[in-house]
Each structure stands twice: as structure tokens, then as C-alpha cells.
Design a protein around this motif. Sequence first.
Motif, short mmCIF file in Angstrom:
data_model
loop_
_atom_site.label_atom_id
_atom_site.label_comp_id
_atom_site.label_asym_id
_atom_site.label_seq_id
_atom_site.Cartn_x
_atom_site.Cartn_y
_atom_site.Cartn_z
N ILE A 1 -6.71 5.59 -12.27
CA ILE A 1 -5.91 4.99 -13.34
C ILE A 1 -4.43 5.34 -13.16
CG2 ILE A 1 -5.57 4.84 -15.84
CD1 ILE A 1 -8.55 5.47 -16.19
N TYR A 2 -4.16 6.55 -12.71
CA TYR A 2 -2.78 6.98 -12.52
C TYR A 2 -2.12 6.15 -11.41
CZ TYR A 2 1.22 10.17 -12.43
OH TYR A 2 2.48 10.70 -12.51
N LYS B 1 7.71 -3.10 -12.18
CA LYS B 1 8.37 -3.43 -13.45
C LYS B 1 7.56 -4.45 -14.25
CE LYS B 1 12.94 -2.37 -11.57
NZ LYS B 1 14.30 -2.86 -11.25
N ILE B 2 6.24 -4.22 -14.23
CA ILE B 2 5.31 -5.06 -14.99
C ILE B 2 4.63 -4.19 -16.03
CG2 ILE B 2 3.21 -6.47 -14.88
CD1 ILE B 2 4.01 -7.22 -12.02
N LYS B 3 4.71 -4.61 -17.27
CA LYS B 3 4.16 -3.82 -18.37
C LYS B 3 2.64 -3.95 -18.44
CE LYS B 3 4.44 -3.25 -23.39
NZ LYS B 3 5.02 -3.78 -24.65
N LEU B 4 1.99 -2.82 -18.69
CA LEU B 4 0.56 -2.82 -18.98
C LEU B 4 0.37 -2.81 -20.49
CD1 LEU B 4 -0.79 -0.20 -16.39
CD2 LEU B 4 -0.61 -2.67 -16.13
N ASN B 5 -0.45 -3.71 -20.99
CA ASN B 5 -0.69 -3.78 -22.44
C ASN B 5 -1.85 -2.91 -22.89
OD1 ASN B 5 1.41 -5.62 -22.79
ND2 ASN B 5 0.07 -7.37 -22.41
N LEU C 1 0.81 -1.21 0.00
CA LEU C 1 0.00 0.00 0.00
C LEU C 1 0.85 1.27 0.00
CD1 LEU C 1 -2.50 -1.77 0.24
CD2 LEU C 1 -3.41 -0.11 1.86
N TYR C 2 2.02 1.19 0.62
CA TYR C 2 2.92 2.35 0.53
C TYR C 2 3.33 2.57 -0.93
CZ TYR C 2 6.69 5.63 1.23
OH TYR C 2 7.49 6.75 1.15
N ASN C 3 3.69 1.49 -1.61
CA ASN C 3 4.04 1.60 -3.03
C ASN C 3 2.90 2.17 -3.86
OD1 ASN C 3 6.69 0.87 -3.21
ND2 ASN C 3 6.32 -1.28 -3.69
N TYR C 4 1.69 1.78 -3.51
CA TYR C 4 0.53 2.21 -4.30
C TYR C 4 0.29 3.71 -4.20
CZ TYR C 4 -3.72 1.25 -6.92
OH TYR C 4 -4.66 1.20 -7.91
N PHE D 1 1.79 2.08 -10.05
CA PHE D 1 2.08 0.94 -9.18
C PHE D 1 2.73 -0.18 -9.98
CE2 PHE D 1 0.50 -3.11 -7.24
CZ PHE D 1 1.24 -3.04 -6.06
N PHE D 2 2.18 -0.49 -11.15
CA PHE D 2 2.75 -1.57 -11.95
C PHE D 2 4.10 -1.16 -12.57
CE2 PHE D 2 -1.42 -3.42 -11.55
CZ PHE D 2 -1.11 -4.77 -11.43
#
Length: 297
Positions: free
Chosen positions: A224-225, A235-239, A184-187, A230-231
Amino acid sequence: NYFISYKLFNKKKMIIFKKITNKKFYRKFAIIIQGPLINKNKFTLETIKFYSNLYPETPIIFSSWKNDINQLKNEKLKKNIKLISNVLPSYQGYKNINLQSISSKNAILKAKKLGCKYVLKTRSDMRIYSLNFIEYLIDTIKFYKINKNLNLQQKERILTTSFTLRYRLYGISDMIMFGNIHDLYNYFDILTTPELENNFSKFLLKLKFKDQNYFLQNEFCPEIYFFSKFFKKLKIKLNWSVVDYLKKISDYFIIIDNKSLSIYWKKSNKIDHHFSDKPVPDKNSLEFKFEVWLKYF
């Protein structure tokens, strides 16, 4: 042509006699209330007292702004209630995104100093009336475990509620969230500028989807931001596709129904479908229910 149903909520704190058998268990959690002080009916103060009475071993953290916190200085508050006075940023952000980020993030840091492992992030204009919501939330997050092979940087799933819109892509609700304190801190660890918001809005406007049921708002959307940043940290790509979005919420999140927490929101007089004025909501205001999330799980 319609039946009407309503529900009554107590305005003031209820006296709860709840036997706490494992004090250490409840000290691992923090309940965060962020946002401005709602003075009508002493709503925020009564919410703080209600949570403190229900969970006397759990830190209740109210994170707001100097003027609001000063109003509570003469209140006799229990020792598990913590007040955080934040400094207003020079730019509050579109739809107050920076205010939410700062007040949430600083409260999470306080919870971390108190030795908490899990945090429930709520808003000052909401109240959860369920008498066992901590137990329910932790049971849910432990039952629907995250696949550790997906990402080692996210500790556990993040739980949100059906304030999430069913067909809005990449925009889960941030009004109420529960999860590992690290996640949640990362978010919420972001800050925007007018330039960042403008560039992000331009990017979203260029996206097109074959399935016309799904949509992205045609303006800067804090939900959305938060989701996209967060992703990026993971280091996870959103398509940026319907399939990808549904895959992301099934792998990394849990969406539960508002009713399961017995939530009262001051901005809505509805039991269900809070964003619609119609008895049957249209697709742009339809809520994302647990039973739908479960289909993709």
C-alpha cells in the motif's frame, strides 16, 4: 471430498534451443532478480542460469547484498549476467521494504545504463518457467495501452500478477512487476523510517469503507505504501474508496494470472491461491485474477 492436482518443475536449468531472430529487441529488456541468495538446491543461481540460457541477449541482473554476491564470485557466468552488491541500510524497514526498494532501484539503474527500456522485476525465491514470458509481457502491455490523456508522467501501464489480493485496497502485489523502466524506477524509489511507517499506519487505521468485503491491513503494508507514494509522484490524488481503487488499477495497471507465467514460488506448494490453507480461500486471501481486472478495464 476433494480432487488433488500437482505440477512438476525442473530444479536445474533446462537446455532450451530457442532461435533469436531479433537481438536488438531482446536487448531492450532486463530481467531483475532481487533479494537474498537462496542456496538450497542452488535455487537462485539456477534461476539466473535458466533466464540467461532462455534469453542470451537480455541482461539478467541479480541485485543482492555483499555477502550473497561474494558467494557467486567463483561461478562461471555468461556475459549477460550482471551482479549488483548493495550496501545494507541502517534501517531495513518493516517487512524489509527498504531492502526491496534499494535492491530493485539499483538494479533498474543498472538496466538503464545498459540501454534497456523495459524491466521485469522478480524475487530470488521465485522462478518463471514460461518459455516465452518476455514476448507475452510486452504483447500484453502494448495491447492494453495506457490512456495518455490520464497522465503524461506515466509512460505505460505497470503489469503485476494475481499475487495481488482481490479485496485488499490500494495494495497491488510488488512480487513480480513488468513495465517501462521509467515507471518502475518511480514505483520503487522510496525509503521509509519508523516514524514514516507509524504515521502511515495511523492514517490507514482511520479509514472506513461501506463495502465490508474490502479491507486495509491493520499494520504497515509495504504494498500500500509503494502504491500511494507512486501516485503522489504522479500528482494524482487517491480518494481512498473502493470505486477509486478499482478505477486506478483499471487505468494504470494490468493484473495477469500467475499461471500465465508458470510461476514457482518456494514459499508456496500451491498452484493457485498461494495465501490460503483452505481449498476455497476466504475473501482476505482470495487472489485478484485477470478475468476480474478485465471487467473493470
